[in-house]
Design an enzyme around this catalytic site. Structure first.
Site, PDB file in Angstrom:
ATOM      1  N   ASN A 143     -16.775  29.090 -20.970  1.00  0.00           N
ATOM      2  CA  ASN A 143     -17.434  27.951 -20.323  1.00  0.00           C
ATOM      3  C   ASN A 143     -17.230  27.952 -18.799  1.00  0.00           C
ATOM      4  O   ASN A 143     -16.125  28.201 -18.327  1.00  0.00           O
ATOM      5  CB  ASN A 143     -16.893  26.643 -20.899  1.00  0.00           C
ATOM      6  N   LYS A 197      -7.991   3.517   2.312  1.00  0.00           N
ATOM      7  CA  LYS A 197      -7.163   4.725   2.115  1.00  0.00           C
ATOM      8  C   LYS A 197      -7.545   5.535   0.882  1.00  0.00           C
ATOM      9  O   LYS A 197      -7.746   6.747   0.967  1.00  0.00           O
ATOM     10  CB  LYS A 197      -5.674   4.362   1.975  1.00  0.00           C
ATOM     11  N   THR A 244     -40.022  27.708  -8.256  1.00  0.00           N
ATOM     12  CA  THR A 244     -40.369  26.333  -7.898  1.00  0.00           C
ATOM     13  C   THR A 244     -40.615  25.661  -9.247  1.00  0.00           C
ATOM     14  O   THR A 244     -41.106  26.313 -10.182  1.00  0.00           O
ATOM     15  CB  THR A 244     -41.625  26.248  -7.010  1.00  0.00           C
ATOM     16  N   HIS A 245     -40.245  24.394  -9.344  1.00  0.00           N
ATOM     17  CA  HIS A 245     -40.341  23.658 -10.627  1.00  0.00           C
ATOM     18  C   HIS A 245     -39.568  24.378 -11.743  1.00  0.00           C
ATOM     19  O   HIS A 245     -39.927  24.257 -12.918  1.00  0.00           O
ATOM     20  CB  HIS A 245     -41.795  23.459 -11.054  1.00  0.00           C
ATOM     21  N   GLU A 279     -18.908  23.302 -13.356  1.00  0.00           N
ATOM     22  CA  GLU A 279     -19.229  22.027 -14.024  1.00  0.00           C
ATOM     23  C   GLU A 279     -18.404  20.877 -13.439  1.00  0.00           C
ATOM     24  O   GLU A 279     -18.906  19.783 -13.215  1.00  0.00           O
ATOM     25  CB  GLU A 279     -18.957  22.124 -15.529  1.00  0.00           C
ATOM     26  N   SER A 294     -13.359  27.767 -25.665  1.00  0.00           N
ATOM     27  CA  SER A 294     -13.504  26.575 -26.495  1.00  0.00           C
ATOM     28  C   SER A 294     -12.416  26.612 -27.562  1.00  0.00           C
ATOM     29  O   SER A 294     -12.059  27.676 -28.062  1.00  0.00           O
ATOM     30  CB  SER A 294     -14.886  26.574 -27.146  1.00  0.00           C
ATOM     31  N   SER A 298       0.826  -1.221   0.000  1.00  0.00           N
ATOM     32  CA  SER A 298       0.000   0.000   0.000  1.00  0.00           C
ATOM     33  C   SER A 298       0.852   1.261   0.000  1.00  0.00           C
ATOM     34  O   SER A 298       0.335   2.369   0.000  1.00  0.00           O
ATOM     35  CB  SER A 298      -0.931   0.007   1.219  1.00  0.00           C
ATOM     36  N   ASN A 316      -1.731  -2.610  13.330  1.00  0.00           N
ATOM     37  CA  ASN A 316      -3.192  -2.448  13.342  1.00  0.00           C
ATOM     38  C   ASN A 316      -3.630  -1.216  14.129  1.00  0.00           C
ATOM     39  O   ASN A 316      -4.490  -0.455  13.679  1.00  0.00           O
ATOM     40  CB  ASN A 316      -3.858  -3.715  13.884  1.00  0.00           C
ATOM     41  N   TYR A 375      -9.153  -6.781  13.111  1.00  0.00           N
ATOM     42  CA  TYR A 375      -8.562  -6.219  11.895  1.00  0.00           C
ATOM     43  C   TYR A 375      -8.555  -7.240  10.761  1.00  0.00           C
ATOM     44  O   TYR A 375      -8.289  -8.420  10.957  1.00  0.00           O
ATOM     45  CB  TYR A 375      -7.110  -5.761  12.170  1.00  0.00           C
ATOM     46  N   GLN A 422      -7.145  -2.083   4.350  1.00  0.00           N
ATOM     47  CA  GLN A 422      -6.171  -1.311   3.577  1.00  0.00           C
ATOM     48  C   GLN A 422      -6.856  -0.568   2.422  1.00  0.00           C
ATOM     49  O   GLN A 422      -6.362   0.441   1.946  1.00  0.00           O
ATOM     50  CB  GLN A 422      -5.095  -2.264   3.047  1.00  0.00           C
ATOM     51  N   LYS A 450     -17.052  31.335 -26.946  1.00  0.00           N
ATOM     52  CA  LYS A 450     -17.438  30.604 -25.742  1.00  0.00           C
ATOM     53  C   LYS A 450     -16.653  31.012 -24.501  1.00  0.00           C
ATOM     54  O   LYS A 450     -15.472  31.253 -24.556  1.00  0.00           O
ATOM     55  CB  LYS A 450     -17.259  29.098 -25.952  1.00  0.00           C
TER      56      LYS A 450
HETATM   57  N1  ARG Z   1      -1.179  -1.363   5.311  1.00  0.00           N
HETATM   58  C1  ARG Z   1      -2.045  -1.900   6.322  1.00  0.00           C
HETATM   59  C2  ARG Z   1      -3.419  -1.194   6.246  1.00  0.00           C
HETATM   60  O1  ARG Z   1      -3.518  -0.251   5.579  1.00  0.00           O
HETATM   61  C3  ARG Z   1      -1.459  -1.683   7.670  1.00  0.00           C
HETATM   62  C4  ARG Z   1      -1.914  -2.662   8.700  1.00  0.00           C
HETATM   63  C5  ARG Z   1      -1.437  -4.023   8.352  1.00  0.00           C
HETATM   64  N2  ARG Z   1      -1.687  -4.976   9.384  1.00  0.00           N
HETATM   65  C6  ARG Z   1      -1.595  -6.288   9.164  1.00  0.00           C
HETATM   66  N3  ARG Z   1      -1.849  -7.043  10.161  1.00  0.00           N
HETATM   67  N4  ARG Z   1      -1.287  -6.780   7.990  1.00  0.00           N
HETATM   68  O2  ARG Z   1      -4.368  -1.598   6.838  1.00  0.00           O
END
Ligand code: ARG
Length: 466
Positions: A290, A330, A160-161, A295, A282, A28, A115, A322, A327, A288
Site C-alpha cells: 500500500n 500556537k 486531460t479529464h 496517502e 496489509s 499554554s 505581549n 493584544y 494564545q 498488498k
Molecule cells: N501565553 C500568552 C500567549 O500565548 C502569552 C502572552 C500573555 N499576555 C497576557 N497579557 N496575558 O499569547
C-alpha cells in the site's frame, strides 16, 4: 509536569488564587514550551540591550545571561520542571531564573511585556521552520530535476479529464511538479521577509518609558528591523496566517502529487513502483503493497487547510491590541509546521527511489489514440482547415475503436480513405516519439526541451541563497 501552585508573577492585585480549572484552562505551557529556546534567545537580546543602555548594570546582565544559559541546558537535558501553575513558557523560564539567581532575575522583565515577548518568540520560531521548509523544498526539487533528466525521453500519456490526451515525456511531468514547488518556495520566502521584523520594545501595547534601543535587539536577533507600530506589533498575526496560507498551497500541491503517485502505483495502472520502504503491507491480504506515504500526505493536507481557517477566524474580530485569544495561534502554527516539514521530508526521500515502468507508460500512451491531434495538425499543414481535420481524424479514431487498433497500425490505404491528403510520411507523425519531438519550444514536452528546462530549473536552485 508539576501542578504545585506558587504565587503567580502577576499576582499582586489578586486576593484569591486562581481556580484550579481556570488555571489549567488558561495555561499554554503544555504546548508553547516548544518555543523555549526562542524565548531564551529573545531574553538574552533584551537583557544585553538593557545593560548597553544602562538600564541594568553589567553585573546584573551577566548574572541574568548566565542564569538563562543554565536554564537552556536544563531544558536540553530534559531536567527542567515545567509547571502549569506558571502558565506559559515565558513565566516558567522567568520564574526559574528568579529561583536560580534571586532578585536580579526580577529585573529581566523591565521594559518588556509577555505581549511583545510572545510575538517575538513566534516570529523567531516560525523563521526557523521556514528555513527548514525552504531547505526541504530545494532537496525535493533537486530530486524532481534529476528524475526529469533521467526520464527526459520516457514517453507516457498526458491526460486531460483523466483521459489519455497527448503523449508527453515523464521528465516533462516531473518538471510540472517542480514549477509548483518553485512558486511555493517564493511564497515562503515572501512570508519570511515580511515576518522578519522585531516586535520587542512594543511592551504591552504602547511602548515603554525606558530608554530602550530597538535597533539593537532587532539586530541581535537577526531581524531586518524593528516593527513600526507598537499596537500592531503585539496584535499582528498576519505572518502566521501567511505561513499557513503558503503551507496550504504547498500541501495542496503535495496532495495532488500523492494522488497521481497512488494511481500510477496501482495494480491497474502500474506506471511506477514506489520503493518498498515507503509502503506498508496489509494485515489480511498478503499480496498488498500500500502507498501509505502519499496517502497520508494527501490526507494530512486537510488539517493544514483547517488551520488556515482557524487562524483567520481567530483574528477576524479582535480589537487592537493584544487579546488572550492570540494564545490559540500556537497549536495551528505548530501542527502546520510539523505537517509540512514531515510531508516534504517524506517526498524528498521517496522521489529519488521511484522506479519508472517505461514499457507500461509507452503502451498506455499508444493505446489512447494520443497522436490523434498530430494527425489533425498533419492535415492542416497540407491545407485542410483545422475543424475539417478534426472531423476526419475523429472518423479514423472511430475505425480504430471498432477494430481495436491504433492509428499507427492502420494501412496507408485505410488512412487515405479518410483523406486523400494523407501520404506515406504520415507514419512519422503517428508515432508517440514523433509527437513529443514535434513539441519543440520553450515549455514543450520534446526531450531536448525537457533537458534544457531541467538545466534552467537547476540554475534557479543554485542561485538561491536560502
Ligand atoms: N501565553 C500568552 C500567549 O500565548 C502569552 C502572552 C500573555 N499576555 C497576557 N497579557 N496575558 O499569547
Amino acid at each position: 509536569m508539576s501542578q504545585e501552585t506558587p504565587k503567580a508573577l502577576w499576582g499582586g492585585r489578586f486576593s484569591e488564587s486562581t481556580d484550579a480549572f481556570v488555571q489549567a484552562f488558561t495555561a499554554s505551557v503544555t504546548f508553547d514550551q516548544r518555543m523555549a529556546f526562542e524565548d531564551i534567545q529573545g531574553s538574552i537580546a533584551h537583557a544585553t540591550m538593557l545593560a548597553h543602555q544602562g538600564i541594568l548594570t553589567a553585573e546584573e546582565a551577566d548574572s541574568i545571561l548566565e542564569g538563562l544559559r543554565t536554564i537552556e541546558q536544563e531544558i536540553k537535558d530534559h531536567r527542567f520542571e515545567w509547571s502549569v501553575a506558571r502558565e506559559d513558557v515565558h513565566m516558567n523560564i522567568e520564574s526559574r531564573l528568579i529561583d536560580l539567581i534571586g532578585d536580579t532575575g526580577k529585573k529581566l522583565h523591565t521594559g518588556r511585556s509577555r505581549n511583545d515577548q510572545v510575538a517575538t518568540d513566534i516570529r523567531l520560531w516560525l523563521r526557523g521552520v521556514i528555513d527548514q521548509a525552504l531547505g526541504e523544498l530545494t532537496r525535493l526539487q533537486h530530486a524532481l530535476i534529476d528524475l526529469a533528466r533521467r526520464e527526459s525521453d520516457t514517453i507516457m500519456p498526458g491526460f486531460t479529464h483523466l483521459q489519455a490526451a497527448q503523449p508527453v515525456t515523464f521528465g516533462h511531468h516531473m518538471l510540472a511538479w517542480n514549477e509548483m514547488l518553485e512558486r511555493d518556495h517564493g511564497r515562503l520566502l515572501d512570508c519570511r521577509a515580511r515576518l522578519n521584523q522585531c516586535p520587542l520594545g512594543a511592551a504591552a501595547l504602547a511602548g515603554t518609558s525606558y530608554p530602550i534601543d530597538r535597533m539593537q535587539t532587532a539586530e541581535l536577533l537577526g531581524f531586518s528591523r524593528p516593527t513600526e507600530n507598537s499596537l500592531d506589533s503585539v496584535s499582528d498575526r498576519d505572518f502566521a496566517i501567511e505561513f499557513t496560507a503558503a503551507a496550504s498551497v504547498l500541501m495542496m500541491h503535495l496532495s495532488r502529487f500523492s494522488e497521481e503517485l497512488i494511481n500510477w502505483n496501482s495494480t491497474a495502472w502500474q506506471f511506477v513502483d514506489l520503493p518498498d520502504k515507503f509502503c506498508t503491507g496489509s494485515s489480511i491480504m498478503p499480496q498488498k503493497k500500500n502507498p501509505d506515504v502519499p496517502e497520508l500526505v494527501r490526507g494530512k493536507s486537510g488539517r493544514v487547510f483547517g488551520h488556515l481557517i482557524s487562524l483567520l477566524t481567530l483574528m477576524k474580530a479582535q480589537p487592537l491590541a493584544y487579546n488572550k485569544d492570540n494564545q490559540e495561534d500556537k497549536e495551528p502554527i505548530f501542527d502546520t509546521a510539523d505537517t509540512v516539514l514531515h510531508s516534504l521530508r517524506a517526498f524528498a526521500d521517496m522521489m529519488p527511489a521511484l522506479e519508472v515502468n517505461r514499457d507500461r507508460l509507452k503502451t498506455a500512451a499508444i493505446n489512447g489514440f494520443s497522436t490523434a491531434t498530430d494527425l489533425a495538425d498533419y492535415l492542416v499543414r497540407r491545407g485542410l482547415p483545422f475543424r475539417d481535420a478534426h472531423e476526419v481524424v475523429g472518423k479514423a479514431v472511430a475505425l480504430g475503436v471498432a477494430s481495436s487498433r491504433d492509428l499507427s497500425e492502420m494501412s496507408l490505404d485505410e488512412l487515405q480513405a479518410f483523406s486523400p491528403l494523407i501520404e506515406d510520411d504520415v507514419f512519422s507523425v503517428l508515432t508517440v516519439e514523433g509527437s513529443v519531438n514535434a513539441r519543440d519550444h520553450i515549455g514543450g514536452t520534446a526531450p531536448a526541451q525537457v533537458k534544457a528546462a531541467a538545466d534552467r530549473a537547476e540554475a534557479r536552485l543554485t542561485a538561491r541563497t536560502v
